[in-house]
Motif scaffolding. Structure first.
Motif, PDB file in Angstrom:
ATOM      1  N   LEU A  67       0.840  -1.190   0.000  1.00 45.78           N
ATOM      2  CA  LEU A  67       0.000   0.000   0.000  1.00 45.78           C
ATOM      3  C   LEU A  67       0.878   1.243   0.000  1.00 45.78           C
ATOM      4  O   LEU A  67       1.717   1.414   0.883  1.00 45.78           O
ATOM      5  CB  LEU A  67      -0.897   0.030   1.239  1.00 45.78           C
ATOM      6  N   HIS A  68       0.684   2.114  -0.981  1.00 43.86           N
ATOM      7  CA  HIS A  68       1.378   3.408  -1.031  1.00 43.86           C
ATOM      8  C   HIS A  68       0.831   4.211  -2.206  1.00 43.86           C
ATOM      9  O   HIS A  68       0.715   3.670  -3.297  1.00 43.86           O
ATOM     10  CB  HIS A  68       2.883   3.234  -1.186  1.00 43.86           C
ATOM     11  N   PRO A  69       0.542   5.479  -1.994  1.00 43.08           N
ATOM     12  CA  PRO A  69       0.585   6.164  -0.707  1.00 43.08           C
ATOM     13  C   PRO A  69      -0.663   5.880   0.129  1.00 43.08           C
ATOM     14  O   PRO A  69      -1.734   5.624  -0.393  1.00 43.08           O
ATOM     15  CB  PRO A  69       0.627   7.642  -1.100  1.00 43.08           C
ATOM     16  N   VAL A  70      -0.477   5.941   1.440  1.00 44.44           N
ATOM     17  CA  VAL A  70      -1.591   5.972   2.387  1.00 44.44           C
ATOM     18  C   VAL A  70      -1.676   7.407   2.900  1.00 44.44           C
ATOM     19  O   VAL A  70      -0.653   8.011   3.225  1.00 44.44           O
ATOM     20  CB  VAL A  70      -1.372   4.988   3.553  1.00 44.44           C
ATOM     21  N   HIS A  71      -2.897   7.963   2.947  1.00 40.26           N
ATOM     22  CA  HIS A  71      -3.093   9.361   3.332  1.00 40.26           C
ATOM     23  C   HIS A  71      -3.986   9.476   4.564  1.00 40.26           C
ATOM     24  O   HIS A  71      -4.792   8.602   4.846  1.00 40.26           O
ATOM     25  CB  HIS A  71      -3.784  10.145   2.199  1.00 40.26           C
ATOM     26  N   THR A  72      -3.847  10.608   5.239  1.00 40.77           N
ATOM     27  CA  THR A  72      -4.846  10.995   6.227  1.00 40.77           C
ATOM     28  C   THR A  72      -6.098  11.462   5.484  1.00 40.77           C
ATOM     29  O   THR A  72      -6.090  11.627   4.260  1.00 40.77           O
ATOM     30  CB  THR A  72      -4.342  12.145   7.122  1.00 40.77           C
ATOM     31  N   ARG A  73      -7.163  11.705   6.221  1.00 40.92           N
ATOM     32  CA  ARG A  73      -8.388  12.210   5.594  1.00 40.92           C
ATOM     33  C   ARG A  73      -8.155  13.548   4.892  1.00 40.92           C
ATOM     34  O   ARG A  73      -8.779  13.837   3.871  1.00 40.92           O
ATOM     35  CB  ARG A  73      -9.490  12.359   6.643  1.00 40.92           C
ATOM     36  N   ALA A  74      -7.231  14.359   5.424  1.00 38.28           N
ATOM     37  CA  ALA A  74      -6.957  15.667   4.826  1.00 38.28           C
ATOM     38  C   ALA A  74      -5.955  15.594   3.680  1.00 38.28           C
ATOM     39  O   ALA A  74      -5.680  16.603   3.044  1.00 38.28           O
ATOM     40  CB  ALA A  74      -6.453  16.637   5.899  1.00 38.28           C
ATOM     41  N   GLY A  75      -5.405  14.414   3.427  1.00 34.00           N
ATOM     42  CA  GLY A  75      -4.516  14.246   2.285  1.00 34.00           C
ATOM     43  C   GLY A  75      -3.045  14.204   2.584  1.00 34.00           C
ATOM     44  O   GLY A  75      -2.218  14.204   1.664  1.00 34.00           O
ATOM     45  N   THR A  76      -2.644  14.156   3.839  1.00 29.53           N
ATOM     46  CA  THR A  76      -1.225  14.093   4.186  1.00 29.53           C
ATOM     47  C   THR A  76      -0.706  12.666   4.035  1.00 29.53           C
ATOM     48  O   THR A  76      -1.272  11.735   4.620  1.00 29.53           O
ATOM     49  CB  THR A  76      -1.003  14.559   5.639  1.00 29.53           C
ATOM     50  N   PRO A  77       0.367  12.445   3.255  1.00 29.72           N
ATOM     51  CA  PRO A  77       0.907  11.088   3.095  1.00 29.72           C
ATOM     52  C   PRO A  77       1.587  10.607   4.371  1.00 29.72           C
ATOM     53  O   PRO A  77       2.321  11.349   5.016  1.00 29.72           O
ATOM     54  CB  PRO A  77       1.918  11.238   1.953  1.00 29.72           C
ATOM     55  N   VAL A  78       1.348   9.352   4.720  1.00 28.48           N
ATOM     56  CA  VAL A  78       1.927   8.773   5.938  1.00 28.48           C
ATOM     57  C   VAL A  78       2.708   7.490   5.634  1.00 28.48           C
ATOM     58  O   VAL A  78       3.042   6.740   6.548  1.00 28.48           O
ATOM     59  CB  VAL A  78       0.838   8.506   7.004  1.00 28.48           C
ATOM     60  N   THR A  79       3.005   7.246   4.361  1.00 32.10           N
ATOM     61  CA  THR A  79       3.853   6.113   3.976  1.00 32.10           C
ATOM     62  C   THR A  79       4.936   6.600   3.025  1.00 32.10           C
ATOM     63  O   THR A  79       4.840   7.662   2.422  1.00 32.10           O
ATOM     64  CB  THR A  79       3.048   5.000   3.285  1.00 32.10           C
ATOM     65  N   GLU A  80       5.970   5.767   2.902  1.00 30.03           N
ATOM     66  CA  GLU A  80       7.075   6.021   1.983  1.00 30.03           C
ATOM     67  C   GLU A  80       7.411   4.719   1.282  1.00 30.03           C
ATOM     68  O   GLU A  80       7.172   3.627   1.824  1.00 30.03           O
ATOM     69  CB  GLU A  80       8.283   6.553   2.756  1.00 30.03           C
ATOM     70  N   HIS A  81       7.939   4.806   0.064  1.00 29.39           N
ATOM     71  CA  HIS A  81       8.443   3.607  -0.603  1.00 29.39           C
ATOM     72  C   HIS A  81       9.731   3.951  -1.342  1.00 29.39           C
ATOM     73  O   HIS A  81       9.973   5.076  -1.723  1.00 29.39           O
ATOM     74  CB  HIS A  81       7.390   2.999  -1.546  1.00 29.39           C
ATOM     75  N   ARG A  82      10.589   2.950  -1.453  1.00 30.83           N
ATOM     76  CA  ARG A  82      11.891   3.095  -2.082  1.00 30.83           C
ATOM     77  C   ARG A  82      12.703   4.272  -1.525  1.00 30.83           C
ATOM     78  O   ARG A  82      13.337   5.013  -2.276  1.00 30.83           O
ATOM     79  CB  ARG A  82      11.749   3.262  -3.604  1.00 30.83           C
ATOM     80  N   PRO A  83      12.737   4.479  -0.208  1.00 32.35           N
ATOM     81  CA  PRO A  83      13.545   5.586   0.322  1.00 32.35           C
ATOM     82  C   PRO A  83      15.022   5.308   0.114  1.00 32.35           C
ATOM     83  O   PRO A  83      15.448   4.149   0.044  1.00 32.35           O
ATOM     84  CB  PRO A  83      13.182   5.594   1.809  1.00 32.35           C
ATOM     85  N   ALA A  84      15.810   6.362   0.032  1.00 30.78           N
ATOM     86  CA  ALA A  84      17.239   6.201  -0.224  1.00 30.78           C
ATOM     87  C   ALA A  84      17.924   5.398   0.872  1.00 30.78           C
ATOM     88  O   ALA A  84      18.879   4.654   0.606  1.00 30.78           O
ATOM     89  CB  ALA A  84      17.893   7.577  -0.364  1.00 30.78           C
ATOM     90  N   ASP A  85      17.430   5.524   2.122  1.00 30.51           N
ATOM     91  CA  ASP A  85      18.089   4.812   3.222  1.00 30.51           C
ATOM     92  C   ASP A  85      17.817   3.316   3.205  1.00 30.51           C
ATOM     93  O   ASP A  85      18.633   2.520   3.624  1.00 30.51           O
ATOM     94  CB  ASP A  85      17.680   5.413   4.571  1.00 30.51           C
ATOM     95  N   HIS A  86      16.636   2.918   2.728  1.00 32.60           N
ATOM     96  CA  HIS A  86      16.266   1.497   2.638  1.00 32.60           C
ATOM     97  C   HIS A  86      15.375   1.306   1.412  1.00 32.60           C
ATOM     98  O   HIS A  86      14.145   1.309   1.521  1.00 32.60           O
ATOM     99  CB  HIS A  86      15.512   1.042   3.898  1.00 32.60           C
ATOM    100  N   PRO A  87      15.958   1.140   0.224  1.00 35.58           N
ATOM    101  CA  PRO A  87      15.146   1.054  -1.001  1.00 35.58           C
ATOM    102  C   PRO A  87      14.218  -0.156  -1.065  1.00 35.58           C
ATOM    103  O   PRO A  87      13.343  -0.211  -1.917  1.00 35.58           O
ATOM    104  CB  PRO A  87      16.195   0.994  -2.120  1.00 35.58           C
ATOM    105  N   HIS A  88      14.377  -1.115  -0.130  1.00 31.90           N
ATOM    106  CA  HIS A  88      13.506  -2.284  -0.098  1.00 31.90           C
ATOM    107  C   HIS A  88      12.312  -2.077   0.824  1.00 31.90           C
ATOM    108  O   HIS A  88      11.540  -3.013   1.041  1.00 31.90           O
ATOM    109  CB  HIS A  88      14.293  -3.517   0.339  1.00 31.90           C
TER     110      HIS A  88
END
Length: 289
Positions: A30-51
């Motif tokens: 699941l990505h992105p997951v948002h709050t009701r107001a639209g703020t993203p609360v997930t990340e994928h493929r970040p530079a620190d841990h691309p997995h």
């Protein structure tokens, strides 16, 4: 695009993971997951841990096969990249509704043979005007015709991650961590079996939050039912959290056996007013059917 929708708003996007490189252990997430107001609360493929991929079921060691991705920790060589990566493949949809998805998945090893069959249920439920709840249930069935066991880097001498895992986005300031019974901070809650824990952070100014430097969000996580695994938790190095299947000892999964785990997360706009508010929110989340 496959989505989870509530009250006409898309709150999470479900991805099949077929575009993930083999060395990152392809899997649905699941990505992105948002709050009701639209703020993203997930990340994928970040530079620190691309997995790391949003919200997923990621297990670093199923009898030697990695369904986590990236390097494998070994007692003699440390973290090394091995040819041991598995794949989770979508097989079929068992139920399709705007706020609920049930799918059948196949977990295959490097040789392409199935090791596990999974029934995964993902559901969105409204709680109030600022909060909705994501409920993820995984039911794993050993279908390979032999005994298996689930491990983690901790069973080889390092950190005990692996299971239902939530990767949150990085911000300039690490999120604050609060738990049940007045516990506070990463050190106090990492490895604990706290009935619930909360991660409060900030994100891009895309929603109605009021956090310094961006929109404020809060996640309140708990494990419904009688079983509570230890929490794997990171806040300072990167924001990530999830119950750990094999914290310090391997978890047997005999031939034909089934394993069920569940994670329920309140996704809330803004930051909590205090521990009492979080306790009440956690109680409301646990009481959902």
């Amino acid at each position: 695009m496959n989505t989870l929708t509530l009250d006409g708003s898309v709150l999470a996007v479900m991805r099949d993971g077929t575009d993930i490189e083999p060395t990152l252990s392809p899997r649905p997430y699941l990505h992105p997951v948002h709050t009701r107001a639209g703020t993203p609360v997930t990340e994928h493929r970040p530079a620190d841990h691309p997995h790391h991929f949003g919200v997923s079921v990621a297990v670093p060691d199923v009898s030697g096969t990695s369904f986590w991705g990236g390097r494998t920790f070994t007692p003699d060589r440390g973290s090394v990249l091995l040819d041991n990566h598995g794949r989770q493949r979508h097989v079929s949809w068992l139920e399709l509704a705007e706020d609920r998805r049930v799918e059948l998945l196949s977990w295959t090893g490097p040789d392409g043979a199935e090791m596990l069959s999974e029934r995964r249920t993902v559901r969105a439920t409204g709680l109030d005007e600022r909060t909705w709840v994501l409920d993820v249930r995984t039911e794993l069935h050993n279908t390979c015709g032999r005994d298996l066991s689930i491990g983690s880097p901790a069973t080889n001498g390092r950190a005990g991650y692996g299971g239902l895992f939530w990767r949150a986005p990085i911000a300039a300031t690490p999120p604050t961590i609060t738990g049940a019974q007045g516990l506070e901070g990463e050190q106090a809650l990492h490895g604990s079996r706290a009935p619930w824990l909360a991660m409060a952070g900030t994100g891009p100014e895309t929603g109605a939050g009021t956090g310094e430097g961006g929109a404020a969000w809060t996640l309140v996580l708990l494990q419904p039912g009688d079983h509570t695994d230890p929490w794997f938790l990171r806040a300072r190095e990167y924001p990530g959290v999830g119950p750990a299947l094999a914290w310090d000892t391997r978890l047997p999964l005999p031939e034909g056996a089934r394993l069920e785990r569940r994670l329920r997360v309140a996704v809330r706009d803004g930051h909590p007013g205090g521990t009492e508010e979080l306790e009440a929110l956690a109680a409301s989340v646990r009481a959902l059917p």
